[in-house]
Enzyme design. Structure first.
Site, PDB file in Angstrom:
ATOM      1  N   ASP A 343       0.831  -1.192   0.000  1.00  0.00           N
ATOM      2  CA  ASP A 343       0.000   0.000   0.000  1.00  0.00           C
ATOM      3  C   ASP A 343       0.875   1.255   0.000  1.00  0.00           C
ATOM      4  O   ASP A 343       1.869   1.332   0.737  1.00  0.00           O
ATOM      5  CB  ASP A 343      -0.897  -0.024   1.242  1.00  0.00           C
ATOM      6  CG  ASP A 343      -1.801   1.171   1.343  1.00  0.00           C
ATOM      7  OD1 ASP A 343      -2.646   1.354   0.442  1.00  0.00           O
ATOM      8  OD2 ASP A 343      -1.665   1.945   2.309  1.00  0.00           O
ATOM      9  N   GLU A 380       1.734  -0.347  -5.016  1.00  0.00           N
ATOM     10  CA  GLU A 380       0.869   0.778  -5.330  1.00  0.00           C
ATOM     11  C   GLU A 380       1.821   1.970  -5.427  1.00  0.00           C
ATOM     12  O   GLU A 380       2.214   2.543  -4.401  1.00  0.00           O
ATOM     13  CB  GLU A 380      -0.185   0.993  -4.243  1.00  0.00           C
ATOM     14  CG  GLU A 380      -1.155   2.104  -4.589  1.00  0.00           C
ATOM     15  CD  GLU A 380      -2.148   2.396  -3.474  1.00  0.00           C
ATOM     16  OE1 GLU A 380      -3.309   2.714  -3.787  1.00  0.00           O
ATOM     17  OE2 GLU A 380      -1.765   2.308  -2.286  1.00  0.00           O
TER      18      GLU A 380
END
Length: 693
Positions: A343, A380
């Site tokens: 993330d 990401e």
């Protein structure tokens, strides 16, 4: 169980956490500025007062900055906290010790949040009655021969899902809804869908109370889980028996592997649940605030926030890098996971000064670790402070969520003009972003929807986000959705709009499955799950977010279509190449690997800004694989496309998103007349070649 009278020994500093060893349990934790350290032992996870407090002697229980002690014959199953004290000049050093706080072991592998109160941990002083506890658990799990599995990324189809929400809805019919065990009961559904990997939204233990005050007042909680506090422990709320969290997670992994499905974890290494200056003290703030977080250079009481969550993990501090890589190794070696999605991974690329660092130690340590060499690593590739690295993420093995693919495909299917040249690039693996640096199509994780944003249903049903239920006056969530409601905002009974929405959804799925790179589906999109236009349901642990299993029957036509598109992709290796297409014949083929067309053959009309049509022919990856021909018309009118002639073969219709049903199974396909084929507006057509006989 009584905890008095146990003999203690010095212990060792080379095994952090609580480790069951011969003769007892070794406890070890790192803290540089601590002057006194206490180990608190509890009989149960809801015990308010410790049964025993053991004060460590810095002369014998401290090595460098590690505090350690061994307690002989201590039974597993007991709970514990640390308590640290020492003098701190936070402004100068960044040290942030609170001598009364009950601290969670950062290396804990099993935790209990039964007593947890975030508000109490935010205030100075004693929170013993409301702190989380770590548990000592003996590791004697029987893997029954299970090993991590390695499916090459270019042959993978990823399915992003939330462990709790997947079976929490009453319609799931599982024995233990919202748990790892509940997921096991639904594995046959995922196997039949045809996916190769599940990508699990955060399962490392997180703080469900970490939401803004106005959101909390509505009775909402942190549902998605992007608020990790324990990087080695499964989230206890996903279990039937929290003290068995580690083994219940392993049962699920083992069951996935038996079905031939890999497990990828969404990991949150960019920030923690401890937030900023006004956030709670859970562990890192007291034990190593000065090394674990990015702090302001001039006033180290303040946190530098590149994540939008109050703090940023200082990932490239040597000790923190070691901690994070050890966590990855633990989940691969001890929990058998097959990969990780990181993330806001660009935060991990920031050096200790906060600036982007191409040779960031934590990223390269992950890429080059022999023990992680078969684990997929997916970034990401952006953070909340504007560092956007899609196509330029450090390293070579790192795959990336391709946000550019998402945006271009959304615009193209919506009917935006001027996108055809870039659509061609995105469909063929984004060579402009990856090819020049020696990377491959598999570095591109292609997606149209993910947890963060609209579902597929809502992407074709809403022009605007509708997040009022989150308690933030609709300010949260992205305003850049590139969506289209097909003529009416939200629910409608208009049959023409409903038909168009279904067609648009099929267009998205078909393009995703026909693209080079790695397709990722959002859980529920295969049955048109809606969140009523909420594009940021992070706090909605309710039916808005849960998978409604009644949709499997209600929208069985869409489920059948998705299954068929996955099956088509898996039977055509030419869609899963591990090298970029060149426009030249290869591997014994007479056809070029790709030939571009428009409505006319070999006339893709790249320079027309109003063009919304494109076609291409893909040769098989070797001489035994027949070619595919794919046509796209995202305009408002039907168009006639010329069909290429292929010696000894005839084209058969496999997919037409403008028709219902949209898929013709291989054994039912019939040859088309040579020459031309009319495509309806806003449609995708796929032809498979068959022998003339």
């Amino acid at each position: 169980m009584r905890l008095e009278g146990y003999r203690v020994r010095t212990g060792t500093w080379d095994n952090a956490g609580a480790t069951v060893v011969e003769g007892g349990v070794n406890f070890c934790v790192f803290s540089r500025y601590t002057e006194t350290m206490e180990l608190l032992l509890f009989e149960r996870d809801d015990s308010i007062a410790p049964a025993t407090i053991i004060r460590l002697d810095p002369e014998i229980n401290r090595t460098f900055f590690f505090w350690h002690i061994l307690i002989e014959d201590l039974p597993d199953g007991i709970y514990y906290n640390w308590r640290a004290d020492g003098r701190c000049e936070t402004r100068e050093t960044g040290c942030r010790i609170d001598g009364e706080k009950a601290l969670l072991d950062p290396w804990a592998t099993t935790v209990s949040n039964r007593l947890w109160n975030r508000e109490a941990a935010c205030r100075p002083g004693n929170n013993l009655a409301t702190a989380m506890r770590a548990q000592v658990v003996r590791d004697d799990y029987d893997w029954e021969g299970d090993q991590t599995i390695h499916i090459p990324l270019n042959h993978s189809i990823v399915y992003e899902m939330h462990v709790g929400g997947f079976t929490r809805h009453p319609s799931s019919g599982v024995t233990h809804p919202g748990t790892f065990a509940g997921v096991i009961e639904k594995i046959p559904y995922l196997r039949d869908l045809g996916i190769t990997h599940v990508e699990l939204m955060p399962v490392m233990a997180f703080d469900h109370q970490d939401v803004p005050p106005a959101t909390a007042r509505l009775g909402l909680e942190n549902y998605w889980g992007y608020s990790t506090h324990s990087f080695f422990a499964p989230h206890p709320s996903f279990t039937v028996t929290p003290s068995r969290a580690r083994d219940e997670f392993r049962d699920m992994v083992k069951a996935f592997h038996r079905a031939g499905i890999g497990v990828i974890l969404d990991v949150v290494f960019n920030h923690t649940a401890e937030g900023g200056e006004d956030g709670p003290t859970i562990s890192f703030k007291a034990l190593g605030n000065e090394m674990f977080y990015h702090l302001d250079f001039e006033d180290r009481r303040r946190y530098r926030d590149y994540t939008g969550c109050g703090n940023t993990v200082n990932c490239n501090h040597p000790m923190v890098t070691r901690f994070l890589v050890d966590a990855l190794l633990y989940w691969v070696r001890r929990m058998h996971v097959d990969g990780f999605r990181f993330d806001l991974a660009s935060a991990l690329a920031r050096g200790e000064d906060g600036n982007p660092q191409y040779h960031a130690p934590v990223l390269w340590a992950t890429e080059l670790s022999p023990s992680l060499s078969r684990a997929h690593i997916i970034a990401e590739a952006w953070d909340a402070a504007g560092l956007y690295q899609v196509g330029d993420f450090p390293g070579y093995r790192w795959a990336e969520w391709n946000g550019r693919y998402r945006d271009v495909i959304r615009g193209f299917v919506r009917g935006d003009p001027g996108l055809v040249p870039e659509v061609a690039t995105r469909l063929t693996g984004s060579s402009d972003m990856y090819g020049s640096r020696g990377r491959l199509p598999l570095n591109s994780i292609n997606f149209v929807t993910c947890h963060d944003g609209f579902t597929l249903h809502d992407l074709v049903s809403y022009d605007e986000k509708h997040n009022a239920a989150n308690g933030e006056d609709n300010r949260d969530g992205s305003d850049h959705n590139i969506s289209w409601n097909c003529g009416q905002e939200g629910p409608t009974d208009d049959p023409a709009i409903l038909t168009l929405r279904r067609r648009q959804a099929r267009n998205f799925v078909s393009l995703l499955m026909l693209s080079q790179g790695v397709p990722m589906l959002l859980s529920g999109d295969e049955v048109m799950r809606s969140k009523l236009g909420n594009n940021n349901s992070y706090c909605q642990n309710n039916e808005l977010s849960w998978s409604d299993w009644g949709l499997v029957e209600t929208n069985r036509d869409m489920l059948k279509f998705v299954r068929a598109m996955i099956a088509l992709r898996r039977r055509h290796p030419t869609l899963t190449r591990n090298r970029f297409l060149t426009g030249k014949p290869a591997n014994g083929q007479t056809l070029p690997d790709i030939t571009w067309h428009g409505v006319g053959l070999e006339a893709p009309n790249w320079d027309d800004p109003d063009n919304r049509a494109l076609a291409f022919t893909l040769a098989g990856i070797d001489a035994d694989e027949p070619p595919l021909h794919i046509m796209m018309n995202m305009g408002l009118k039907s168009l006639e496309f010329a069909l290429p002639a292929v010696a000894g073969l005839r084209w058969c219709l496999a997919v037409d998103t403008a028709s219902e049903p949209s898929v013709v199974e291989p054994d039912a396909q019939r040859p088309l007349p040579a020459g031309r084929l009319k495509l309806g507006s806003r449609s995708v057509v796929v032809l498979e070649a068959r022998d003339r006989a």
